[in-house]
Design an enzyme around this catalytic site. Sequence first.
Site, PDB file in Angstrom:
ATOM      1  N   ASN A 199       0.672 -11.808   8.683  1.00  0.00           N
ATOM      2  CA  ASN A 199       1.783 -11.446   7.835  1.00  0.00           C
ATOM      3  C   ASN A 199       3.174 -11.681   8.584  1.00  0.00           C
ATOM      4  O   ASN A 199       3.471 -11.999   9.503  1.00  0.00           O
ATOM      5  CB  ASN A 199       1.548 -10.201   7.369  1.00  0.00           C
ATOM      6  CG  ASN A 199       1.560  -9.088   8.350  1.00  0.00           C
ATOM      7  OD1 ASN A 199       2.551  -8.773   9.059  1.00  0.00           O
ATOM      8  ND2 ASN A 199       0.406  -8.645   8.684  1.00  0.00           N
ATOM      9  N   ASP A 202      -5.689  -6.693   6.557  1.00  0.00           N
ATOM     10  CA  ASP A 202      -6.879  -6.039   5.735  1.00  0.00           C
ATOM     11  C   ASP A 202      -8.134  -6.642   5.862  1.00  0.00           C
ATOM     12  O   ASP A 202      -9.212  -6.289   5.838  1.00  0.00           O
ATOM     13  CB  ASP A 202      -6.435  -5.762   4.323  1.00  0.00           C
ATOM     14  CG  ASP A 202      -5.345  -4.565   4.314  1.00  0.00           C
ATOM     15  OD1 ASP A 202      -5.213  -3.686   5.127  1.00  0.00           O
ATOM     16  OD2 ASP A 202      -4.237  -5.195   3.558  1.00  0.00           O
ATOM     17  N   LYS A 231     -12.384 -26.536  16.259  1.00  0.00           N
ATOM     18  CA  LYS A 231     -11.399 -26.607  15.052  1.00  0.00           C
ATOM     19  C   LYS A 231     -12.261 -26.965  13.705  1.00  0.00           C
ATOM     20  O   LYS A 231     -12.886 -27.988  13.872  1.00  0.00           O
ATOM     21  CB  LYS A 231     -10.434 -27.678  15.556  1.00  0.00           C
ATOM     22  CG  LYS A 231      -9.140 -27.631  14.256  1.00  0.00           C
ATOM     23  CD  LYS A 231      -8.233 -28.630  14.955  1.00  0.00           C
ATOM     24  CE  LYS A 231      -7.319 -28.998  13.706  1.00  0.00           C
ATOM     25  NZ  LYS A 231      -6.654 -30.313  13.885  1.00  0.00           N
ATOM     26  N   LYS A 254      -2.084   7.221  -0.355  1.00  0.00           N
ATOM     27  CA  LYS A 254      -2.541   6.846   1.074  1.00  0.00           C
ATOM     28  C   LYS A 254      -2.420   8.086   1.807  1.00  0.00           C
ATOM     29  O   LYS A 254      -3.214   8.404   2.799  1.00  0.00           O
ATOM     30  CB  LYS A 254      -1.345   5.727   1.637  1.00  0.00           C
ATOM     31  CG  LYS A 254      -1.978   4.455   1.121  1.00  0.00           C
ATOM     32  CD  LYS A 254      -0.973   3.397   1.622  1.00  0.00           C
ATOM     33  CE  LYS A 254      -1.689   2.049   0.944  1.00  0.00           C
ATOM     34  NZ  LYS A 254      -0.571   0.865   0.965  1.00  0.00           N
TER      35      LYS A 254
HETATM   36  O1  PMT Z   1       7.881  -5.318  11.524  1.00  0.00           O
HETATM   37  P1  PMT Z   1       9.001  -5.439  10.355  1.00  0.00           P
HETATM   38  O2  PMT Z   1       9.485  -6.868  10.272  1.00  0.00           O
HETATM   39  O3  PMT Z   1      10.201  -4.568  10.969  1.00  0.00           O
HETATM   40  O4  PMT Z   1       8.535  -4.793   9.133  1.00  0.00           O
HETATM   41  C1  PMT Z   1       8.357  -3.550   9.065  1.00  0.00           C
HETATM   42  C2  PMT Z   1       6.881  -3.408   7.989  1.00  0.00           C
HETATM   43  C3  PMT Z   1       7.414  -3.638   6.557  1.00  0.00           C
HETATM   44  C4  PMT Z   1       5.865  -4.215   8.488  1.00  0.00           C
HETATM   45  C5  PMT Z   1       6.832  -1.678   8.201  1.00  0.00           C
HETATM   46  O5  PMT Z   1       7.869  -1.004   7.757  1.00  0.00           O
HETATM   47  C6  PMT Z   1       5.692  -1.279   7.205  1.00  0.00           C
HETATM   48  O6  PMT Z   1       5.688  -1.155   6.139  1.00  0.00           O
HETATM   49  N1  PMT Z   1       4.337  -1.279   7.971  1.00  0.00           N
HETATM   50  C7  PMT Z   1       3.116  -1.062   7.388  1.00  0.00           C
HETATM   51  C8  PMT Z   1       2.810  -2.356   6.675  1.00  0.00           C
HETATM   52  C9  PMT Z   1       1.139  -2.119   5.833  1.00  0.00           C
HETATM   53  O7  PMT Z   1       0.130  -2.708   6.672  1.00  0.00           O
HETATM   54  O8  PMT Z   1       1.253  -1.480   5.015  1.00  0.00           O
HETATM   55  P2  PMT Z   1       0.185  -0.875   4.222  1.00  0.00           P
HETATM   56  O9  PMT Z   1       0.493  -0.455   3.071  1.00  0.00           O
HETATM   57  O10 PMT Z   1      -0.924  -2.212   4.129  1.00  0.00           O
HETATM   58  O11 PMT Z   1      -0.960  -0.137   5.016  1.00  0.00           O
HETATM   59  C10 PMT Z   1      -0.935   1.252   5.052  1.00  0.00           C
HETATM   60  C11 PMT Z   1      -0.957   1.912   6.432  1.00  0.00           C
HETATM   61  O12 PMT Z   1      -2.217   1.590   7.101  1.00  0.00           O
HETATM   62  C12 PMT Z   1      -0.055   1.537   7.627  1.00  0.00           C
HETATM   63  O13 PMT Z   1       0.355   2.596   8.224  1.00  0.00           O
HETATM   64  C13 PMT Z   1      -1.054   0.384   8.246  1.00  0.00           C
HETATM   65  O14 PMT Z   1      -0.450   0.279   9.567  1.00  0.00           O
HETATM   66  C14 PMT Z   1      -2.077   1.204   8.116  1.00  0.00           C
HETATM   67  N2  PMT Z   1      -3.259   0.207   8.494  1.00  0.00           N
HETATM   68  C15 PMT Z   1      -3.408  -1.001   7.377  1.00  0.00           C
HETATM   69  C16 PMT Z   1      -4.488  -1.494   7.461  1.00  0.00           C
HETATM   70  C17 PMT Z   1      -5.687  -1.448   8.450  1.00  0.00           C
HETATM   71  N3  PMT Z   1      -6.641  -2.269   8.444  1.00  0.00           N
HETATM   72  N4  PMT Z   1      -5.622  -0.345   9.309  1.00  0.00           N
HETATM   73  C18 PMT Z   1      -4.456   0.276   9.161  1.00  0.00           C
HETATM   74  O15 PMT Z   1      -4.236   1.244  10.233  1.00  0.00           O
END
Ligand code: PMT
Length: 404
Positions: free
Chosen positions: A210, A279, A289, A337
């Site tokens: 991403n 995810d 490949k 969340k």
């Molecule tokens: O890195 P930058 O370019 O500075 O951008 C910052 C950012 C946009 C990446 C950051 O500010 C941000 O929003 N990070 C979380 C991104 C994300 O994965 O969001 P989510 O809503 O999909 O996930 C929710 C939370 O679960 C997050 O804390 C993530 O770290 C966590 N997660 C998600 C999936 C997973 N398999 N395990 C997790 O722990």
Amino acid sequence: MNVILGVGGGIAAYKAAELARLLGEQGARVQVVMTRAAREFVKPLTFAALTGRKVITDLFPRHESDGALDSAIEHISVAQENDALVVAPATADLLAKFAAGIADDFLTTLYLAFTGPVVLAPAMNSNMWRHPATQANLERLRARGHTIVGPDEGELACGMTGPGRLAEPARIAGAVMSVSAPRRDLEGETVLVTAGPTEEPIDPVRFLSNRSSGKMGYALARRALDRGARVILVSGPVHVPPPEGAELVRVCTAAEMREAVMERLEEATVIIKAAAVADYHVPVVPEQKMKKTMTRLSLELEPTPDILAEVGRKKGDRLLIGFAAETENLVAEARRKLRSKNCDMVVANLVGPGGAGFGSDENEVTLVLRTGETIQVPKASKLEIADAILDQVLPLRLALHAAQ
Ligand code: PMT
């Protein structure tokens, strides 16, 4: 508090007068240093009248009467006597010189001799701002822990509209006040920050990922260090330089990130999950490949481990701060969340078109707290956003203890 105000040669130099006034109003003793170009825009007398002090303009000032040199080491004494250096406007030329360590006038020489906190407020034409050379210089300056304030977007003196306007003097003054009286409020804490994206292999040469740059997570690590914490930084693949002093653990996939986080969880007192973890992943990665065919290709994907949810189950009395990257229903999704993953706070940021989160140097977030409170943090540099997030650590801990 003693502050050096370096004024660069740009049309926004006149706004530095307002900054000098605001800093004085907040009790700072301001020493203004002007570059030769700055003096083309504003006369030193303006700053001398506002600060009540002689403005420094030359590295080798001469007595008018006999041509003899004044102290040629004034840049050292000025560096030693002051608590913070703010440069506004920081022109593209000054940023380049600071980044490269070129010292060819009083301000650039003083910059090298100064060991305290530095705040840079850039202002320039939008194309100059976006130029890869300027952006690379900024990365280097950020990696040194300097605070970059702005620039704002809007109509510029050159007639263009875009990024490049000097940030509001009040915002620059706020940043100076916060860096010159550094809080050591996180002493004794061990902050585990996750940052950047993960990369999930599809075959030996391709992967799913991403747009996360790691800037938000690295800014959190930087500020937590500045505020006295020990920092463990678990980072996906990024190009930003790691903050000095952080214990860096590099990972690639979500599974590796999970393993690293679980391994260090015991040591942490605060966990901040800024990483954009994939995810889904491909469960069985072929050794060779994948060949291109002209038919459709479907990838079978499996969910990756939800690290935040697992930490939420195991956190005990540790503080857990998650992020929510959303394209709609920002606060409602963040609340969902927060509850489902047992977080103490979720930092919600809008991403996608119009959103500030991914890749940019600035962010705009809503803090959704376990207490039910929401705090709006307006658009600011990721370092400033990091400070706003870390400001909640102690109040959250107090609220947690009170509830037990
Ligand atoms: O890195 P930058 O370019 O500075 O951008 C910052 C950012 C946009 C990446 C950051 O500010 C941000 O929003 N990070 C979380 C991104 C994300 O994965 O969001 P989510 O809503 O999909 O996930 C929710 C939370 O679960 C997050 O804390 C993530 O770290 C966590 N997660 C998600 C999936 C997973 N398999 N395990 C997790 O722990």
